[in-house]
Design a protein around this motif. Structure first.
Motif, PDB file in Angstrom:
ATOM      1  N   ASN A  14     127.522  52.539  75.856  1.00 51.44           N
ATOM      2  CA  ASN A  14     126.276  52.377  75.105  1.00 51.44           C
ATOM      3  C   ASN A  14     125.568  51.075  75.469  1.00 51.44           C
ATOM      4  OD1 ASN A  14     125.517  54.415  72.803  1.00 51.44           O
ATOM      5  ND2 ASN A  14     127.755  54.379  72.838  1.00 51.44           N
ATOM      6  N   ASN A  29     122.067  57.326  72.542  1.00 48.62           N
ATOM      7  CA  ASN A  29     123.467  57.316  72.136  1.00 48.62           C
ATOM      8  C   ASN A  29     124.323  57.861  73.267  1.00 48.62           C
ATOM      9  OD1 ASN A  29     123.231  60.380  71.552  1.00 48.62           O
ATOM     10  ND2 ASN A  29     121.839  59.482  70.055  1.00 48.62           N
ATOM     11  N   LYS A  43     128.240  56.692  69.209  1.00 52.79           N
ATOM     12  CA  LYS A  43     127.496  55.594  68.586  1.00 52.79           C
ATOM     13  C   LYS A  43     127.150  55.928  67.131  1.00 52.79           C
ATOM     14  CE  LYS A  43     123.182  52.955  69.111  1.00 52.79           C
ATOM     15  NZ  LYS A  43     122.594  53.282  67.794  1.00 52.79           N
ATOM     16  N   TYR A  49     121.575  47.931  69.206  1.00 49.70           N
ATOM     17  CA  TYR A  49     122.520  47.497  70.241  1.00 49.70           C
ATOM     18  C   TYR A  49     122.847  46.013  70.094  1.00 49.70           C
ATOM     19  CZ  TYR A  49     121.691  52.034  72.266  1.00 49.70           C
ATOM     20  OH  TYR A  49     121.616  53.388  72.446  1.00 49.70           O
ATOM     21  N   SER A  74     126.020  59.256  65.041  1.00 55.04           N
ATOM     22  CA  SER A  74     124.669  59.572  65.519  1.00 55.04           C
ATOM     23  C   SER A  74     124.170  60.893  64.946  1.00 55.04           C
ATOM     24  CB  SER A  74     124.679  59.666  67.043  1.00 55.04           C
ATOM     25  OG  SER A  74     123.492  60.252  67.525  1.00 55.04           O
ATOM     26  N   THR A  94     125.333  61.436  77.394  1.00 54.09           N
ATOM     27  CA  THR A  94     124.354  60.389  77.090  1.00 54.09           C
ATOM     28  C   THR A  94     123.019  61.022  76.721  1.00 54.09           C
ATOM     29  OG1 THR A  94     125.360  58.711  78.523  1.00 54.09           O
ATOM     30  CG2 THR A  94     123.007  58.492  78.084  1.00 54.09           C
TER      31      THR A  94
END
Length: 230
Positions: A14, A29, A43, A49, A74, A94
């Motif tokens: 991430n 995420n 995430k 972040y 998420s 991703t």
């Protein structure tokens, strides 16, 4: 792999998104599956972040139940889990809203293979999915987004095209693990930028001829691949 190790790998993947300028604020995420344990680390929802720590990563089972973690996972978790259930060979997923790939998604256009850079990594066009129906949007939206993606791969090898753009939404990529799925997200953004610039210079630019497309893809990924070192 322990949960601590799994969460560390997902955290680092991430953070690589931010390092590669593929996300801002809380966009995007990354997840990774441990198929032996039947769990996915992902995430947490809405966490920036700048403040996220490895211990914030959430672990869920394949029914989307939290196994470990104090935060909500998420909001895209059901999409990730559906991809893991459907694509047996992937280990990481991703999701970003990177600029150029998302522009193609908003235009609802697949990205044609216009040159060898694209052909080195994807065997053919990068697919843009169909639109969701209102019923799907108002139903189990995140699961339907996963189905929207897998429907586009009914006649396609997901490992030969490890990236997709979701109509009106943004890209998803995958790979053998979280790190490779981020690598593919970075490649997708660069390919999308090149395609945009090419079509800006020449709106009628034709796709790469099939023989060159096949040569560039197969010399890296085919059974007789010869690119790189053994």
């Amino acid at each position: 792999m322990s949960y601590t190790e799994l969460k560390r790998e997902v955290y680092e993947a991430n953070m690589e998104l931010q390092h590669r300028n593929l996300v801002i604020y809380t966009f995007g995420n990354v997840s990774q599956i441990d198929r032996d344990k039947g769990v996915v680390a992902i995430k947490p929802s809405g966490v920036s972040y700048e403040t996220m720590k490895p211990e914030d990563i959430v672990v869920v089972d394949l029914e989307n139940n939290i196994v470990e973690g104090s935060m909500r996972p998420s909001s895209d978790t059901k999409t990730h889990v559906h991809l893991y259930r459907s694509f047996d060979n992937i280990g990481g997923v991703t999701h970003t809203h990177s600029t150029y790939a998302t522009a193609w998604a908003q235009a609802k256009q697949s990205i044609p293979c216009l040159g060898t850079t694209h052909a080195d990594y994807v065997h053919g066009a990068i697919t843009c999915t169909r639109d969701l129906t209102d019923e799907q949007v108002n139903g189990d939206y995140e699961l339907e987004t996963g189905i929207q993606i897998t429907d586009a791969y009914k006649a396609r090898d997901p490992m030969a095209a490890p990236m997709v753009i979701v109509a009106g939404h943004a890209p998803f990529t995958w790979g053998k693990d979280a790190a490779q799925s981020v690598y593919h997200a970075a490649l997708l953004e660069e390919i999308a930028r090149m395609a945009y610039l090419t079509r800006t210079l020449d709106p009628n630019a034709a796709p790469l001829q099939q023989a060159i497309l096949d040569k560039h893809y197969l010399r890296k990924h085919g059974k007789d691949a010869y690119y790189g070192q053994n």
